[in-house]
Scaffold this active site. Structure first.
Site, PDB file in Angstrom:
ATOM      1  N   TYR A 158     -11.550  30.696 -17.639  1.00  0.00           N
ATOM      2  CA  TYR A 158     -12.547  30.665 -18.720  1.00  0.00           C
ATOM      3  C   TYR A 158     -11.947  30.068 -19.987  1.00  0.00           C
ATOM      4  O   TYR A 158     -12.546  29.198 -20.633  1.00  0.00           O
ATOM      5  CB  TYR A 158     -13.045  32.088 -18.996  1.00  0.00           C
ATOM      6  CG  TYR A 158     -13.953  32.201 -20.197  1.00  0.00           C
ATOM      7  CD1 TYR A 158     -15.278  31.814 -20.126  1.00  0.00           C
ATOM      8  CD2 TYR A 158     -13.471  32.711 -21.408  1.00  0.00           C
ATOM      9  CE1 TYR A 158     -16.118  31.919 -21.228  1.00  0.00           C
ATOM     10  CE2 TYR A 158     -14.307  32.831 -22.511  1.00  0.00           C
ATOM     11  CZ  TYR A 158     -15.625  32.429 -22.419  1.00  0.00           C
ATOM     12  OH  TYR A 158     -16.445  32.531 -23.516  1.00  0.00           O
ATOM     13  N   LYS A 162     -13.047  26.663 -22.200  1.00  0.00           N
ATOM     14  CA  LYS A 162     -13.418  26.704 -23.613  1.00  0.00           C
ATOM     15  C   LYS A 162     -12.494  25.819 -24.451  1.00  0.00           C
ATOM     16  O   LYS A 162     -12.920  25.248 -25.460  1.00  0.00           O
ATOM     17  CB  LYS A 162     -13.397  28.146 -24.124  1.00  0.00           C
ATOM     18  CG  LYS A 162     -14.563  28.983 -23.632  1.00  0.00           C
ATOM     19  CD  LYS A 162     -15.894  28.436 -24.158  1.00  0.00           C
ATOM     20  CE  LYS A 162     -17.065  29.346 -23.822  1.00  0.00           C
ATOM     21  NZ  LYS A 162     -18.337  28.860 -24.388  1.00  0.00           N
TER      22      LYS A 162
END
Length: 252
Positions: A158, A162
């Site tokens: 994740y 990002k």
């Protein structure tokens, strides 16, 4: 186009069921706002958001948006413009959090999460950027995360997605400089929401409403980046330079 007071008349939320995204829309919308477009994977799930946002003089349009369908992104943006005119504010609030443990055992799911969080954002972000450049005004708000500022072992799939999104959004903002359009990169910490329910909150956690307040303030100031809460900026200026062995031991 924004009215004489700078109020947006058309707002588009990419990730139309996002709790943070809806909070931002509610904070930005005024009596002058005539159209809100909620773009989401399952339009049926947007019914409650429509009920919250509709007003007698304000229409809420729900359209289908799949972050994985890159070929459909540019036509979607064009169709929204054809129906509602220029875009004043576009909020990019879609994404997949997932769990690192799950990704460790399912590389296919990990790759799909990255495609949603990064590749999908690049595709639709370029389409939005092109439209804003053409019309000569408008703002793209990109929900990044401090998870991408320095990627942690606890959520590195994740976090890396990002990090990519954040870099893309900064570059797009630079590319739009001088066109009248702008990009605001938003870096919240842990946000208490339905997506994070049941998870242990990190230090300096925040709420969707606080993120929305920071976005509204950042747009008024013409900021390029906002941290939520602001203290995270100082914290990560230190974290960014910690030696690897020290970083890996931090309980965050």
């Amino acid at each position: 186009m924004k009215n004489a007071f700078g109020d947006p008349q058309t707002i588009v939320l990419l990730g139309g069921t996002s709790e943070i995204g809806i909070a931002i829309v509610e904070r930005l919308a005024t009596e002058s706002t005539r159209t809100i477009v909620l773009a989401c994977r399952d339009p049926k799930r947007a019914a409650s958001a429509v009920a919250e946002l509709e007003r007698p003089a304000r229409a809420v349009d729900v359209v289908e948006f799949d972050a994985l369908d890159s070929a459909a992104h540019a036509p979607l943006i064009r169709s929204i413009v054809d129906r509602h005119g220029d875009l004043d504010v576009v909020i990019m609030a879609f994404g997949v959090l997932g769990s690192q443990d799950g990704f460790d055992h399912d590389p296919v799911a990990a790759a799909e999460a990255v495609q949603v969080n990064y590749a999908g954002a690049v595709s639709v972000g370029l389409a939005v950027g092109d439209q804003l450049r053409t019309q000569g005004h408008g703002s793209l708000v990109v929900l990044s995360s401090v998870a991408g500022e320095r990627v942690r072992k606890a959520n590195y799939v994740y976090g890396s997605s990002k990090a990519g999104l954040d870099g893309f959004a900064q570059g797009l903002g630079d590319a739009l400089a001088g066109s009248g359009a702008s990009v605001l990169v938003v870096r919240p910490g842990f946000v208490h929401s339905k997506m994070t329910a049941g998870m242990k909150a990190a230090p300096l956690s925040t709420t969707p409403d606080k993120v929305a307040e920071a976005v509204a303030s950042g747009l008024r100031r013409g900021s390029r980046t906002v941290w939520v809460p602001g203290a995270l900026r100082v914290m990560f200026s230190v974290f960014r330079h910690l030696p690897g062995p020290v970083w890996r031991r931090l309980p965050i």
